[in-house]
Every structure is written in C-alpha cells, then in structure tokens.
Design a protein around this motif. Structure first.
Motif, short mmCIF file in Angstrom:
data_model
loop_
_atom_site.label_atom_id
_atom_site.label_comp_id
_atom_site.label_asym_id
_atom_site.label_seq_id
_atom_site.Cartn_x
_atom_site.Cartn_y
_atom_site.Cartn_z
N GLN A 19 19.99 11.50 81.30
CA GLN A 19 20.52 10.28 80.81
C GLN A 19 21.74 10.42 80.13
O GLN A 19 22.08 9.20 80.65
N LEU A 20 22.64 11.64 80.24
CA LEU A 20 24.09 11.33 79.75
C LEU A 20 25.20 10.56 81.10
O LEU A 20 25.18 10.08 80.43
N PRO A 21 23.98 10.71 82.63
CA PRO A 21 25.24 9.13 83.16
C PRO A 21 24.91 8.15 82.92
O PRO A 21 25.88 7.65 83.80
N HIS A 22 24.06 7.83 82.68
CA HIS A 22 23.67 6.43 82.27
C HIS A 22 23.99 5.98 80.79
O HIS A 22 23.97 4.56 80.41
N LEU A 23 25.04 6.99 80.27
CA LEU A 23 25.56 5.83 78.91
C LEU A 23 26.75 5.59 78.53
O LEU A 23 27.32 5.01 79.89
N LYS A 24 26.38 4.24 77.94
CA LYS A 24 27.71 3.35 78.04
C LYS A 24 28.06 3.05 76.86
O LYS A 24 27.98 3.67 75.08
N ASP A 25 29.50 2.13 76.93
CA ASP A 25 30.06 1.90 75.42
C ASP A 25 29.24 0.86 74.36
O ASP A 25 28.66 0.73 74.90
N GLU A 26 30.18 0.36 73.94
CA GLU A 26 29.52 -0.26 73.20
C GLU A 26 30.21 -2.70 73.54
O GLU A 26 29.63 -2.72 73.41
N ASP A 27 30.61 -1.72 74.82
CA ASP A 27 30.63 -3.32 75.75
C ASP A 27 29.88 -3.26 76.66
O ASP A 27 30.05 -4.37 77.62
N GLY A 28 28.63 -1.72 76.88
CA GLY A 28 28.13 -2.05 78.07
C GLY A 28 28.74 -0.86 79.22
O GLY A 28 28.08 -1.26 80.17
N LYS A 29 30.40 -0.73 79.32
CA LYS A 29 31.35 -0.08 80.60
C LYS A 29 30.21 1.45 80.03
O LYS A 29 30.57 1.95 79.30
N PRO A 30 30.00 1.62 81.51
CA PRO A 30 29.74 3.21 81.92
C PRO A 30 30.64 4.23 80.87
O PRO A 30 31.72 4.26 81.31
N VAL A 31 30.33 5.28 80.71
CA VAL A 31 31.65 6.26 79.85
C VAL A 31 31.27 7.72 80.26
O VAL A 31 30.32 8.13 81.31
N PRO A 32 32.25 8.17 80.84
CA PRO A 32 32.59 9.32 81.82
C PRO A 32 31.56 10.44 80.85
O PRO A 32 30.91 10.05 79.82
N ASN A 33 31.02 11.28 81.90
CA ASN A 33 29.47 12.15 80.93
C ASN A 33 30.89 12.79 80.01
O ASN A 33 31.62 13.91 80.00
N PRO A 34 29.91 13.18 78.67
CA PRO A 34 30.30 13.70 77.87
C PRO A 34 30.15 14.88 77.44
O PRO A 34 30.84 15.46 76.95
N LEU A 35 29.64 15.83 78.67
CA LEU A 35 29.58 17.33 78.76
C LEU A 35 30.37 17.79 80.14
O LEU A 35 29.47 19.01 80.02
N THR A 36 30.96 17.27 80.15
CA THR A 36 32.21 18.06 81.36
C THR A 36 33.31 18.00 81.25
O THR A 36 34.15 17.82 79.93
N ASP A 37 34.40 18.46 82.16
CA ASP A 37 35.10 19.21 81.74
C ASP A 37 35.94 18.88 80.06
O ASP A 37 36.39 18.71 80.01
N GLY A 38 35.53 20.59 80.37
CA GLY A 38 34.83 21.24 78.82
C GLY A 38 34.85 22.76 78.94
O GLY A 38 34.00 23.58 79.78
N TYR A 39 34.23 23.31 77.74
CA TYR A 39 33.57 24.54 77.28
C TYR A 39 33.28 24.12 76.01
O TYR A 39 33.96 23.23 75.20
N PRO A 40 32.06 24.75 75.84
CA PRO A 40 30.82 25.10 73.62
C PRO A 40 31.49 25.14 72.91
O PRO A 40 32.61 26.35 73.39
N GLU A 41 31.47 25.36 71.90
CA GLU A 41 30.97 26.38 70.51
C GLU A 41 33.03 25.92 70.37
O GLU A 41 32.92 28.12 70.78
N ALA A 42 33.60 25.38 70.71
CA ALA A 42 35.06 26.20 70.31
C ALA A 42 35.29 26.06 68.45
O ALA A 42 34.61 25.03 68.11
N THR A 43 35.79 26.86 68.12
CA THR A 43 35.64 26.86 66.18
C THR A 43 37.29 26.80 66.20
O THR A 43 38.30 27.29 67.12
N LEU A 44 37.49 26.23 65.12
CA LEU A 44 38.75 25.59 64.59
C LEU A 44 39.11 25.75 63.35
O LEU A 44 37.98 25.42 62.02
N VAL A 45 39.94 26.31 63.24
CA VAL A 45 40.59 27.04 61.82
C VAL A 45 42.20 26.49 60.78
O VAL A 45 42.69 26.47 61.59
N TRP A 46 41.85 25.51 59.94
CA TRP A 46 43.47 25.26 59.52
C TRP A 46 42.86 24.71 57.73
O TRP A 46 42.04 25.09 57.49
N ARG A 47 44.07 24.78 57.39
CA ARG A 47 44.15 24.59 55.85
C ARG A 47 44.79 23.34 55.05
O ARG A 47 45.19 22.22 56.04
N ASP A 48 43.34 23.02 54.36
CA ASP A 48 43.48 21.18 53.75
C ASP A 48 45.14 21.09 53.58
O ASP A 48 45.26 22.24 52.38
#
Length: 211
Positions: A19-48
């Motif tokens: 289903q991911l390749p068929h996703l579209k934005d609010e204007d009905g335009k196709p969006v890039p596959n959201p789970l490509t060109d990257g990596y999972p489970e990255a942890t971010l740590v910062w001070r508020d």
C-alpha cells in the motif's frame, strides 16, 4: 511470538509494503515511499530548553537525506478501524498526540528542522490490513505541544523536589463524553426509524449470527 502470529505479521507487513507506493498527499499527488532511503529505530537525546530535563525519543524511520520538507513517519497498528474518522480518538487514547509533539521537538533539537511534517501510518491488524495515511493538523499539534510543555514542567518539578504525586484521593464523578452521548442519540434515532419501518432489529441480528 507464536508461529501463527508470525505468519499473520508477515502478511500484515506485506500488505503494508504493497500500500505504501500508492500514498498521496492532501492534494492527491503521489508521495515518495515513506520507508525507503533511511534506517529504522534511531534514538534522539536532547535537553529541553525550557526545563533543562533530558528528553529521548526513538524514531520509527530516519532518512539519509534530511530537509525542511522531509515528512517523518510513525507506524501505528490498531485492532479497530484505521478509518481516518477514528484516528484522533485512537491516537489520543494511546498518547500519539504527545508522541508527535515530543518527536517534533527532538527532530528540531537534533536536526534543526522547525515544525517538521509528521505523519502516522495507521494499519488494521485484521485482513485485509487496510492502512490510512494521517497528518496531525495545526490544532492537533498546538494542543499536543501545550500538553507536552505542561508534562515536562511537572516532570522537572518532580525531579527537583523528589515528590511524585499520583491520582486524586477524592471521589470523582464521571459522565459520558459528548461523543458517547451523540452516539447513543444516533442509536436511539435509528431504533425509532426501524420501528416505523417495522424492522425487528433483534430478529435481524439473530439471522446474522445464525450458523
């Protein structure tokens, strides 16, 4: 994890990927596959910046190339309906609003992107494993950011004073929410219409459940 559960999860994942390749934005335009060109489970740590407390979040997916237009995605499964009309109630019940606010702050703190576009991929756990593409709107994020700020200030005070309050010890009277009352009114109206049409709802339900 049981073998039958594993097979079900594999089927669910396959349906998601289809289903991911068929996703579209609010204007009905196709969006890039959201789970490509990257990596999972990255942890971010910062001070508020406001309270000085340490914060942490773990992103479902982090992209190799990050720009201001990069949309950040978080996957959510549900045993109920993934219909967009149910999204706010479901996400609020599981803390998805606070998560979106926290993740947005983490992305800004680490990557320098203010108000990063945040998206939920919400998928049903039952076949056919339907999926909705959900964007928290401005009012959603504004309310979530206020709640998060309140929570961080409370957390900072608890750390400072080493006092950890729980729920109220007083008796609390509860009433149905507005949506629950509206749902009950709708049910009663439908029952009244059925009676006018001489439709026996009980008999109809018995026939549906018949073997």
């Amino acid at each position: 994890l049981l073998e039958t559960q594993y097979a079900r999860l594999q089927a669910m994942a396959a349906a998601c990927r289809a289903q991911l390749p068929h996703l579209k934005d609010e204007d009905g335009k196709p969006v890039p596959n959201p789970l490509t060109d990257g990596y999972p489970e990255a942890t971010l740590v910062w001070r508020d910046a406001e309270t000085g407390v340490m914060c942490r979040c773990r992103l479902d997916w982090t992209y190799t190339t990050i720009t201001k237009a990069t949309a950040w995605h978080d996957f959510k499964s549900t045993s109920g309906s993934a219909h967009p009309a149910n999204a706010y109630r479901h996400l609020s019940a599981i803390g998805g609003d606070m998560q979106a606010a926290m993740y947005s702050r983490g992305i800004e703190a680490i990557y320098g992107v203010r108000n990063p576009p945040f998206r939920f991929l919400m998928q049903e756990v039952d076949e056919p494993f339907a999926l909705s593409y959900i964007a928290p709107g401005p009012l959603f994020m504004e309310a979530a950011q206020r709640r998060l700020s309140t929570a961080l200030r409370m957390w900072a005070r608890c750390l400072r004073e080493n006092v950890w309050p729980g729920y109220s010890s007083r008796l609390v009277t509860i009433e149905p929410a507005t949506w629950a009352l509206a749902q009950e009114d709708e049910r009663e109206q439908n029952d009244a219409l059925d009676r006018e049409r001489k439709i026996d709802t009980f008999d109809m339900m018995m026939k549906w459940q018949a073997p």
